[in-house]
Design a protein around this motif. Structure first.
Motif, PDB file in Angstrom:
ATOM      1  N   PRO A  57       0.835  -1.204   0.000  1.00 25.75           N
ATOM      2  CA  PRO A  57       0.000   0.000   0.000  1.00 25.75           C
ATOM      3  C   PRO A  57       0.871   1.255   0.000  1.00 25.75           C
ATOM      4  N   GLY A  58       0.280   2.372  -0.258  1.00 24.62           N
ATOM      5  CA  GLY A  58       1.026   3.624  -0.375  1.00 24.62           C
ATOM      6  C   GLY A  58       1.384   4.245   0.944  1.00 24.62           C
ATOM      7  N   VAL A 109      -5.508  -1.038   6.379  1.00 23.62           N
ATOM      8  CA  VAL A 109      -5.487  -1.435   4.968  1.00 23.62           C
ATOM      9  C   VAL A 109      -4.731  -2.750   4.781  1.00 23.62           C
ATOM     10  N   ILE A 110      -3.821  -3.056   5.678  1.00 20.57           N
ATOM     11  CA  ILE A 110      -3.065  -4.309   5.590  1.00 20.57           C
ATOM     12  C   ILE A 110      -4.009  -5.496   5.680  1.00 20.57           C
ATOM     13  N   LYS A 116      -4.998  -8.358   2.816  1.00 20.76           N
ATOM     14  CA  LYS A 116      -4.934  -9.792   3.123  1.00 20.76           C
ATOM     15  C   LYS A 116      -6.257 -10.474   2.774  1.00 20.76           C
ATOM     16  N   SER A 117      -7.366  -9.861   3.182  1.00 25.92           N
ATOM     17  CA  SER A 117      -8.689 -10.442   2.906  1.00 25.92           C
ATOM     18  C   SER A 117      -8.946 -10.517   1.404  1.00 25.92           C
ATOM     19  N   PHE A 118      -8.525  -9.474   0.685  1.00 27.82           N
ATOM     20  CA  PHE A 118      -8.716  -9.452  -0.764  1.00 27.82           C
ATOM     21  C   PHE A 118      -7.964 -10.600  -1.435  1.00 27.82           C
ATOM     22  N   GLY A 146       6.086  -4.725   7.845  1.00 22.91           N
ATOM     23  CA  GLY A 146       5.047  -4.149   7.016  1.00 22.91           C
ATOM     24  C   GLY A 146       5.500  -2.875   6.327  1.00 22.91           C
ATOM     25  N   PRO A 147       4.597  -2.306   5.529  1.00 17.13           N
ATOM     26  CA  PRO A 147       3.188  -2.674   5.364  1.00 17.13           C
ATOM     27  C   PRO A 147       2.910  -3.641   4.206  1.00 17.13           C
TER      28      PRO A 147
END
Length: 260
Positions: free
Chosen positions: A142-143, A199-200, A204-206, A221-222
């Motif tokens: 992620p950004g 968002v992490i 993961k869920s995605f 992370g992230p």
């Protein structure tokens, strides 16, 4: 912990120059190119330890996400140690490079040997393991950036509800049991980083919805990685990840063995 090299890499070029100075440049303007950079530190450490005469010019091309929990800086440091060893024909063995690397960063000795390994202590005690079974790894960053130092400083070790089953993971690797490996994936550093950056968990869920065998945060992370049994599934997930606005860098890569 179990550490694994993947097929995503930076490129480091070293060459001798006249004089005695170290000059470092990089393709990213915001990277420090002085004593703060681990590449610079590695070159300086070798020059000092072996009383080397002559200058060194280094150019670093970054592709590994920065401040992402992927040991990009440590791998650059290890590459610089190996490069200096070759450039000056020093004949330093792997254990010697690891010893120097340990003085520069906890992950550097692992990055010197690479492949699949069990890391103990602060990372300096390494045991090589068999290569993990064939699979594909989707990396998604992620950004945001995370300070490894801050994460470790805020880790409540006595308060941890569980600890990873490292012995079981080692057995699964030795038995080439991919589901046994993915079923034991755990990262206690998520207890610090995820509450600060939800968002992490969303990534993961995605990845799990996209068919990953499991997904986990990498290091402090992230960055999140998902392990897929097939490249087709991983690449489909990568294509679908483009709709995930919070992901700024994503790659599908293979695990890399030390012989590769």
């Amino acid at each position: 912990m179990i550490m694994q090299t993947v097929g995503l890499f930076d490129r480091l070029e070293l060459k001798k120059t006249s004089g005695d100075s170290i000059t470092l440049s990089a393709n990213l303007k915001f990277l420090p190119v002085n004593e703060q950079n681990l590449v610079y530190q590695a070159i300086a450490a070798i020059k000092e330890k072996y009383a080397l005469k002559g200058g060194v010019e280094a150019y670093l091309e970054k592709r590994i996400p920065i401040a992402a929990g992927m040991a990009g800086g440590s791998s650059n440091c290890a590459a610089a140690l190996r490069g200096m060893n070759e450039l000056f024909d020093l004949g330093i063995g792997e254990s010697g490079l690891c010893e120097i690397g340990a003085s520069l960063g906890a992950d550097v000795p692992y990055c010197v040997i690479g492949g699949t390994a069990l890391a103990e202590g602060i990372g300096e005690k390494l045991t090589r393991l068999p290569a993990i079974p064939d699979c594909c790894i989707l990396i998604a960053k992620p950004g945001i950036s995370v300070s490894t130092k801050a994460v470790y400083e805020n880790l409540d070790v006595p308060g941890l509800a569980s600890h990873p089953d490292i012995d079981g993971m080692v057995s699964a690797i030795e038995n080439q049991d991919l589901s046994g490996i993915t079923g034991r994936m755990e990262n206690v550093l998520e207890t610090v980083t995820v509450p600060r950056h939800p968002v992490i968990d969303e990534i993961k869920s995605f990845l799990l919805e996209q068919g990953a065998e499991n997904a986990l945060m990498s290091g402090s992370g992230p960055t999140v990685f998902g392990i897929f049994a097939s490249e087709d599934k991983a690449r489909t997930a990568l294509a679908n990840l483009k709709s995930f606005d919070d992901v700024k860098q994503a790659y599908v890569v293979p695990p890399v063995n030390r012989e590769s």
